[in-house]
Design a protein around this motif. Structure first.
Motif, short mmCIF file in Angstrom:
data_model
loop_
_atom_site.label_atom_id
_atom_site.label_comp_id
_atom_site.label_asym_id
_atom_site.label_seq_id
_atom_site.Cartn_x
_atom_site.Cartn_y
_atom_site.Cartn_z
N THR A 45 0.52 -1.32 -0.01
CA THR A 45 -0.05 0.24 -0.48
C THR A 45 0.60 1.38 -0.08
O THR A 45 1.93 1.34 0.69
CB THR A 45 -0.87 0.56 1.38
OG1 THR A 45 -1.48 -1.12 1.66
CG2 THR A 45 -1.47 1.64 1.40
N ASN A 46 0.10 2.19 -0.80
CA ASN A 46 1.52 3.25 -0.42
C ASN A 46 -0.06 4.36 -0.71
O ASN A 46 -0.73 4.74 -2.40
CB ASN A 46 1.85 4.08 -2.03
CG ASN A 46 2.16 4.60 -1.41
OD1 ASN A 46 4.28 4.48 -0.65
ND2 ASN A 46 2.54 6.04 -1.87
N TYR A 95 -2.01 3.75 -4.42
CA TYR A 95 -1.70 2.26 -5.56
C TYR A 95 -1.66 1.62 -3.92
O TYR A 95 -0.52 1.44 -2.82
CB TYR A 95 0.13 2.60 -4.96
CG TYR A 95 0.63 2.34 -6.73
CD1 TYR A 95 1.11 0.58 -6.44
CD2 TYR A 95 1.58 2.72 -7.04
CE1 TYR A 95 1.42 -0.15 -7.82
CE2 TYR A 95 2.18 1.56 -8.17
CZ TYR A 95 1.60 0.22 -7.99
OH TYR A 95 2.58 -0.55 -9.30
N ALA A 96 -2.10 0.68 -4.28
CA ALA A 96 -2.30 -0.52 -3.67
C ALA A 96 -2.62 -1.80 -4.03
O ALA A 96 -2.88 -2.11 -6.09
CB ALA A 96 -3.44 -0.66 -2.93
N ILE A 97 -1.35 -2.66 -4.00
CA ILE A 97 -1.74 -4.96 -4.84
C ILE A 97 -2.60 -5.17 -3.63
O ILE A 97 -1.68 -5.89 -2.65
CB ILE A 97 -0.34 -4.61 -4.74
CG1 ILE A 97 0.45 -3.77 -6.37
CG2 ILE A 97 0.05 -5.87 -5.77
CD1 ILE A 97 1.91 -3.89 -5.79
N VAL A 126 -5.00 -4.50 -8.66
CA VAL A 126 -4.27 -2.62 -8.70
C VAL A 126 -5.13 -2.22 -8.76
O VAL A 126 -6.50 -2.14 -9.03
CB VAL A 126 -3.32 -2.87 -9.10
CG1 VAL A 126 -1.88 -3.72 -9.47
CG2 VAL A 126 -3.58 -2.76 -11.18
N THR A 127 -5.17 -1.43 -7.65
CA THR A 127 -6.20 0.36 -7.74
C THR A 127 -6.57 0.54 -8.54
O THR A 127 -5.34 0.39 -9.52
CB THR A 127 -5.99 1.21 -6.61
OG1 THR A 127 -4.52 1.02 -6.59
CG2 THR A 127 -6.38 -0.05 -5.14
N ARG A 173 1.43 3.06 4.33
CA ARG A 173 2.79 2.68 3.52
C ARG A 173 3.60 1.87 4.07
O ARG A 173 4.30 1.86 4.64
CB ARG A 173 3.66 4.37 3.77
CG ARG A 173 3.82 4.11 5.04
CD ARG A 173 4.20 5.98 5.03
NE ARG A 173 4.14 6.54 6.31
CZ ARG A 173 5.61 6.54 7.56
NH1 ARG A 173 6.52 5.17 7.47
NH2 ARG A 173 5.59 6.76 8.36
N ALA A 174 3.28 0.84 3.49
CA ALA A 174 3.09 -0.89 4.69
C ALA A 174 2.74 -1.95 3.80
O ALA A 174 2.30 -2.32 2.22
CB ALA A 174 1.56 -0.97 5.93
N ILE A 175 3.76 -2.75 3.75
CA ILE A 175 3.44 -4.53 2.98
C ILE A 175 2.40 -4.57 4.32
O ILE A 175 2.82 -5.11 5.66
CB ILE A 175 4.81 -4.94 3.48
CG1 ILE A 175 5.97 -4.46 2.35
CG2 ILE A 175 4.75 -6.15 2.50
CD1 ILE A 175 7.35 -4.99 2.66
#
Length: 230
Positions: A86-87, A99-101, A110-111, A187-189
């Motif tokens: 995630t960002n 931006y996220a996967i 994806v977003t 802003r994470a995994i």
């Protein structure tokens, strides 16, 4: 790499020398195994304490330039949407530059801000896999090498690779320049809610200003594949 994580503590050290260290959150559901050259295991509980790794990089320095997101992992898909990466610099609709996967319906998704032919507006939420890859309620059959790479600003400038094979090509021209309101879980995994990622993570790398060519993907695949059983 034990220089990145020794197996104890809550900090994952950035080996690039840029100081973008990672920090474990909800550590009771994060563990370490020395198998496969060493990997971190995120295993969320059913109701709370969702584990994730805060990235100190914010992605804002990408702008309209090249980038690569790369990791080796072995996911455990629970059957519900799982947020991998995630960002999200903005917390209000329409969540610009989000931006996220994800894994959704057994496929990588994806977003809408990732797949767009504009520098300032979104496109559409997009599945990058045509059919389901992941089976619910079990670990995936093997470790995977996943790479997202953007090169240039033209059409079809972004590519998604899995295990050294090109899966999808799409246009992604967004200008990533905003770092406002980047809470830890944005802003994470993984993520701090019910769509938290579950699985094993062996390697994570972010390249700003460098988009991987197919040759670059192959180079890194060959360097690490034996470690992860390929």
């Amino acid at each position: 790499n034990s220089s990145s994580y020794s197996g104890s503590g809550s900090t994952v050290t950035d080996l690039s020398g840029n100081g973008n260290n990672g920090t474990f959150q909800n550590t009771s559901n994060i563990s370490y195994s020395s198998n496969d050259g060493g990997h971190i295991i995120l295993d969320p509980s059913s109701s709370s304490d969702y584990p994730y790794i805060v990235r100190s990089d914010t992605f804002k320095d990408v702008g309209t330039g090249n980038y690569t997101i790369e990791w080796w992992w072995k996911p455990y898909w629970t059957g519900t949407t799982s947020r991998i990466w995630t960002n999200q610099p903005n917390n209000t609709n329409p969540w610009p530059q989000h931006y996220a996967i994800f894994i959704t319906n057994g496929k990588i998704r994806v977003t809408n801000w990732v797949v767009t032919d504009s520098t300032t507006s979104s496109g559409s939420w997009t599945y990058l896999d045509d059919s389901a890859v992941y089976t619910s309620s079990q670990y995936h059959s093997e470790y995977e090498h996943l790479v997202f790479s953007r090169i240039g600003t033209g059409s079809n400038n972004t590519k998604f690779y899995r295990n050294n094979s090109l899966v999808e090509t799409f246009t992604g021209k967004l200008d990533y320049d905003d770092a406002n309101n980047l809470a830890d879980d944005n802003r994470a995994i993984g993520h701090d809610h019910a769509s938290a990622f579950r699985g094993k993570l062996g390697i994570y790398r972010l390249y700003v200003g460098k988009g991987f060519t197919s040759s670059d993907v192959t180079t890194n695949w060959n360097l690490e594949k034996s470690r992860f059983g390929h």
